[in-house]
Enzyme design. Structure first.
Site, PDB file in Angstrom:
ATOM      1  N   ASP A 131       3.029 -15.416  21.692  1.00  0.00           N
ATOM      2  CA  ASP A 131       3.210 -14.431  22.767  1.00  0.00           C
ATOM      3  C   ASP A 131       3.677 -15.079  24.061  1.00  0.00           C
ATOM      4  OD1 ASP A 131       2.102 -12.442  21.035  1.00  0.00           O
ATOM      5  OD2 ASP A 131       0.120 -13.208  21.514  1.00  0.00           O
ATOM      6  N   GLY A 132       4.286 -16.222  23.970  1.00  0.00           N
ATOM      7  CA  GLY A 132       4.759 -16.931  25.148  1.00  0.00           C
ATOM      8  C   GLY A 132       4.578 -18.421  24.966  1.00  0.00           C
ATOM      9  N   SER A 165       4.505 -15.913  29.793  1.00  0.00           N
ATOM     10  CA  SER A 165       3.402 -15.287  29.070  1.00  0.00           C
ATOM     11  C   SER A 165       3.736 -13.813  28.899  1.00  0.00           C
ATOM     12  CB  SER A 165       2.085 -15.461  29.837  1.00  0.00           C
ATOM     13  OG  SER A 165       1.034 -14.810  29.162  1.00  0.00           O
ATOM     14  N   ARG A 166       3.896 -13.384  27.651  1.00  0.00           N
ATOM     15  CA  ARG A 166       4.406 -12.027  27.415  1.00  0.00           C
ATOM     16  C   ARG A 166       3.332 -10.952  27.542  1.00  0.00           C
ATOM     17  NH1 ARG A 166       6.929 -15.093  23.170  1.00  0.00           N
ATOM     18  NH2 ARG A 166       9.085 -15.555  23.733  1.00  0.00           N
ATOM     19  N   VAL A 167       2.073 -11.308  27.389  1.00  0.00           N
ATOM     20  CA  VAL A 167       1.015 -10.294  27.477  1.00  0.00           C
ATOM     21  C   VAL A 167      -0.079 -10.680  28.455  1.00  0.00           C
ATOM     22  CG1 VAL A 167       1.396  -9.452  25.140  1.00  0.00           C
ATOM     23  CG2 VAL A 167      -0.260 -11.276  25.528  1.00  0.00           C
TER      24      VAL A 167
END
Length: 499
Positions: free
Chosen positions: A335-336, A360-362
């Site tokens: 997720d990143g 960081s995607r979330v």
């Protein structure tokens, strides 16, 4: 009594009671892999016992009448003709709260010299990842205590965040600091050492013990001297240990250091099994190997207890090449990523996080409001500083606005520098960035910035604890708190400047 009649009666009433054991014989042993004839009802991943020494093995390939068994012990003790007994059990590891503070090998056996571990139960090392319905959104922060991560690439509980960079750029240091910062936060940590020197693992354990972190940490070690099979299953063992805590409704953090060596071990095993090689000689299912491992990191919904398992896999690149096979595979699964730059590391910017390539995607959804308020412009300030600093070196005729942005960028770069084992609380991080954003540090040299900001944080913790407590409680810079912080900053920096 007629003996003949009695014998006829017993023969007529006889019922055969046979027991079929799963037993095979080794036809060939080569490179730690045994070709076994028999084991007709065996399964992939089944645990087997080999020879009179009961050496552990695991079935990794099934053909017609043939099972390919990888040997997990000293395979020089195994020879052709040895008996292989199937157990009917998938490869499992013993779990329980008594694992905390211990160092175990890839089979779950203690290797720290502290005696036997009391096991609560055994769970398979290979388990299905939680489904979409079983998960909930990542909305709770997992603070690492590292300012540049918590501000730029925040991590949430249940996230998978990749740490990637060349050798000797501080990847393990970030992971260790993240473990140390979980003290008192109710997060159990599992550190999986894959293919590392035993001396490095011993040093790591000593550092964690000194920091008081081993009491909530489990170390799974498959060192460079262990068989490739042990290195291959070690991350799955660590993941299962973390899932034990997650399934109890608690939070766990698992670190895989590193998955590059894990891929090397799996490639070695696959080539020994005569599987067709693909790109860079890796087998075709290398992507599936890592995806089924990392997908097990999740935050469960409240019906399942609400526990979480956060994964921080580590990947080592060669010459900064993030487009190689294994790095691109793991980047696409996670997720990143937190990218550590070799040039920044050599220049003394540590941790050497590249703000441009790290994302960081979330985790942003899990970042506390106070951190968002002070870090919102940080990435932009650093990007502008990098661009303008390149032009500034060619001439000094710069307008005031450009000079101001360059000065602000220098301040932020200095603020993000952080020594190893010097983790920071959330309040200290917010107060540090607050001073930088407010321009209170713009007129100081690089050598003075650290001293000034440390004095600022200590001043608030000692003389204005009411502001620090309000920040820790609300996790939000309200207009009232902002006004009080400005007054405190003006007073502190004016007094120290006059002094």
């Amino acid at each position: 009594m007629d003996i003949f009649s009695e014998l006829k009666k017993q023969i007529a009433d006889y019922q055969e009671q046979s027991q079929v054991d799963q037993v095979g014989r080794i036809m060939e042993v080569k490179d730690g892999v045994a070709k076994v004839l028999g084991l007709a009802k065996s399964r992939m991943g089944e645990f087997v016992l080999i020879g009179q020494h009961n050496i552990s093995g695991m079935i990794l390939s099934l053909e017609r009448n043939i099972a390919m068994v990888v040997i997990m012990g000293e395979w020089s003790l195994v020879s052709e003709g040895d008996q292989v007994a199937g157990t009917g059990q998938l490869m499992s590891v013993g779990v329980g709260p008594k694992l905390l503070g211990r160092v175990i090998d890839a089979l779950g056996h203690p290797i720290d010299g502290k005696g036997k571990i009391s096991i609560e139960k055994y769970i398979p090392i290979e388990r299905n990842a939680p489904g979409v319905i079983d998960r909930q959104a990542v909305n709770t922060s997992l603070a690492t205590g590292i300012l540049s991560i918590d501000a730029l690439v925040p991590i949430g509980r249940g996230q998978r965040e990749l740490i990637i960079g060349d050798r000797f750029t501080g990847k393990t240091a970030l992971a260790i600091d993240s473990i140390i910062n979980q003290k008192g936060k109710g997060v159990y940590c599992i550190y999986v050492a894959i293919g590392q020197k035993q001396s490095k693992v011993a040093h790591l354990v000593a550092q964690l013990e000194q920091a008081g972190a081993m009491e909530y940490t489990v170390i799974v070690s498959a060192s460079a001297s262990d068989p490739a099979t042990a290195q291959m299953i070690a991350p799955f063992v660590g993941c299962s240990v973390g899932e034990y805590f997650r399934d109890r409704g608690e939070d766990a953090l698992v670190i895989y250091d590193d998955l590059t060596k894990h891929a090397w071990a799996y490639r070695q095993i696959s080539l020994s099994l005569r599987r067709p090689p693909g790109r860079e000689a890796y087998p075709g299912d290398i992507f599936y190997l890592h995806s089924r491992l990392l997908e097990r990191a999740a935050r469960l919904n409240e019906e399942l207890g609400g526990g979480s398992l956060t994964a921080l896999p580590i990947i080592e690149t060669q010459g900064g090449d993030v487009s190689a096979y294994i790095p691109t595979n793991v980047i696409s699964i996670t997720d990143g990523q937190i990218y550590l730059d070799q040039d920044a590391f050599n220049a003394g910017n540590r941790p050497a996080i590249d703000a441009g390539l790290s994302v960081s995607r979330v985790g942003g959804a899990a970042q506390v409001k106070a951190m968002k308020q002070v870090a919102g412009q940080l990435r932009l300030d650093l990007a502008q500083y990098r661009d303008m600093a390149g032009f500034a070196q060619f001439g000094s005729d710069l307008d005031s606005e450009t000079k101001k942005k360059i000065s602000r960028g220098k301040v932020m770069v200095e603020l993000l520098k952080q020594d190893q084992y010097a983790v920071m609380s959330l309040a200290d991080q917010v107060l540090t960035l607050y001073a930088g954003n407010g321009g209170y540090l713009d007129n100081y040299s690089s050598e003075q910035i650290k001293t000034k900001v440390l004095g600022w944080v200590n001043y608030l913790n000692d003389s204005r604890q009411d502001l620090v407590i309000a920040l820790q409680h609300d996790k939000n810079i309200t207009p009232e708190l902002d006004s009080s912080l400005k007054d405190a900053a003006n007073k502190f920096f004016k007094e120290t400047e006059d002094a």
